[in-house]
Design an enzyme around this catalytic site. Structure first.
Site, PDB file in Angstrom:
ATOM      1  N   HIS A  97       0.860  -1.193   0.000  1.00 43.10           N
ATOM      2  CA  HIS A  97       0.000   0.000   0.000  1.00 43.10           C
ATOM      3  C   HIS A  97       0.893   1.239   0.000  1.00 43.10           C
ATOM      4  O   HIS A  97       1.964   1.258   0.604  1.00 43.10           O
ATOM      5  CB  HIS A  97      -0.916   0.002   1.228  1.00 43.10           C
ATOM      6  N   GLU A 169      -4.088   1.956  -7.078  1.00 45.79           N
ATOM      7  CA  GLU A 169      -4.554   3.015  -6.188  1.00 45.79           C
ATOM      8  C   GLU A 169      -3.646   4.232  -6.361  1.00 45.79           C
ATOM      9  O   GLU A 169      -2.614   4.347  -5.680  1.00 45.79           O
ATOM     10  CB  GLU A 169      -4.470   2.550  -4.734  1.00 45.79           C
TER      11      GLU A 169
HETATM   12  C1  PEP Z   1      -6.848   3.441   0.356  1.00 49.03           C
HETATM   13  O1  PEP Z   1      -6.222   4.177   1.119  1.00 49.03           O
HETATM   14  O2  PEP Z   1      -6.346   2.400  -0.069  1.00 49.03           O
HETATM   15  C2  PEP Z   1      -8.191   3.816  -0.033  1.00 49.03           C
HETATM   16  C3  PEP Z   1      -8.717   3.220  -1.063  1.00 49.03           C
HETATM   17  O3  PEP Z   1      -8.788   4.775   0.745  1.00 49.03           O
HETATM   18  P1  PEP Z   1     -10.073   5.675   0.424  1.00 49.03           P
HETATM   19  O4  PEP Z   1     -11.116   4.780  -0.232  1.00 49.03           O
HETATM   20  O5  PEP Z   1     -10.524   6.173   1.740  1.00 49.03           O
HETATM   21  O6  PEP Z   1      -9.622   6.743  -0.498  1.00 49.03           O
END
Ligand code: PEP
Length: 254
Positions: A97, A169
């Site tokens: 992450h 992400e």
């Molecule tokens: C994350 O931090 O992996 C994430 C998806 O957070 P959010 O949905 O709160 O943006």
């Protein structure tokens, strides 16, 4: 291929809160039809066993750990191994992450070691990749995330890749300061991930400011097999609503 819909609770929830969420989730799911949808929850380590004890009543919900060390045991103070995470109830190991890369020194090499450890123990590896805003602005998003993914997955056989999920992400899209990526911004990266890893991996997920208003559009993007959600699923009602969206998406899709 199921529609994946999962949440990481990050460093949130006491045992009582984790218990309350999971009891309500299992009760609300009841005999709801989740055909074609794969829900997953990634609690903090401290809550994993507690969540497992309750979630065992609905085996459709699978659990994960937010990180794990590459070694199986030993002198690694403060770390948790893959066998320990599996013992506590995890089937998924989240790896790489962006918060771990930014704040805890995670590198492409450590993600590679962790993916190998997860696969060695029969877990699913959920590899997160994502670029910072400067890289996006320089038009280098796709090259950046392919480098992260190729580095972490180097040398894996097709059989091993079947136990890997990749979550794209973008760093600029996640958390309080983030804004969701638009379908236009996601088409290129997902096309590239699809071309490179195709159906060889278990699934490609998007994460970053997913909510009930944008989930359906995000699921419609070519190459997106599911969503990985933070804030919008930290209340059980939010997660249930997102599961409903995934179910609706699946039934219109099939
Ligand atoms: C994350 O931090 O992996 C994430 C998806 O957070 P959010 O949905 O709160 O943006």
């Amino acid at each position: 291929m199921p529609v994946w819909m999962g949440t990481s609770w990050k460093m949130n929830k006491t045992l009582a809160q984790a218990r309350d969420y999971t009891v309500r989730l299992v009760k609300e799911l009841g005999d709801r039809d989740l055909t074609g949808v794969q829900p997953f929850i990634i609690p903090p380590f401290t809550a994993l066993a507690t969540v497992r004890e309750i979630a065992v009543d609905d085996p459709r919900v699978i659990l994960g750990a937010q990180n794990a060390h590459w070694d199986d045991a030993g002198a690694w103070t403060g770390e948790i191994s893959v066998p320990q995470a599996l013992d506590a109830g995890a089937r998924i190991i989240e790896i790489g992450h962006s918060e771990r890369r930014q704040h805890f020194g995670e590198t492409i090499e450590t993600t590679r070691l962790k993916v190998a450890a997860a696969l060695r123990h029969g877990a699913l590896a959920l590899l997160c990749v994502g670029e910072p805003a400067e890289v996006r602005d320089a038009g280098r998003s796709t090259a950046y995330i392919l480098e992260q993914a190729e580095g972490a997955l180097a040398g894996l056989s097709d059989e091993q890749l079947r136990s890997v999920l990749i979550a794209y992400e973008p760093i600029w899209a996640i958390g309080e300061a983030g804004r969701p990526a638009t379908p236009e911004e996601l088409r290129g990266p997902f096309a590239a991930l699809r071309e490179r890893f195709g159906d060889r991996v278990r699934g490609l997920l998007y994460g970053g400011s997913v909510n009930q208003d944008n989930a359906s559009d995000l699921l419609r993007i070519d190459g997106v097999d599911g969503l990985f959600v933070g804030r919008a699923a930290w209340e059980v009602e939010g997660f249930l609503a997102l599961l409903d969206i995934a179910t609706a998406h699946n039934s219109t899709d099939s």
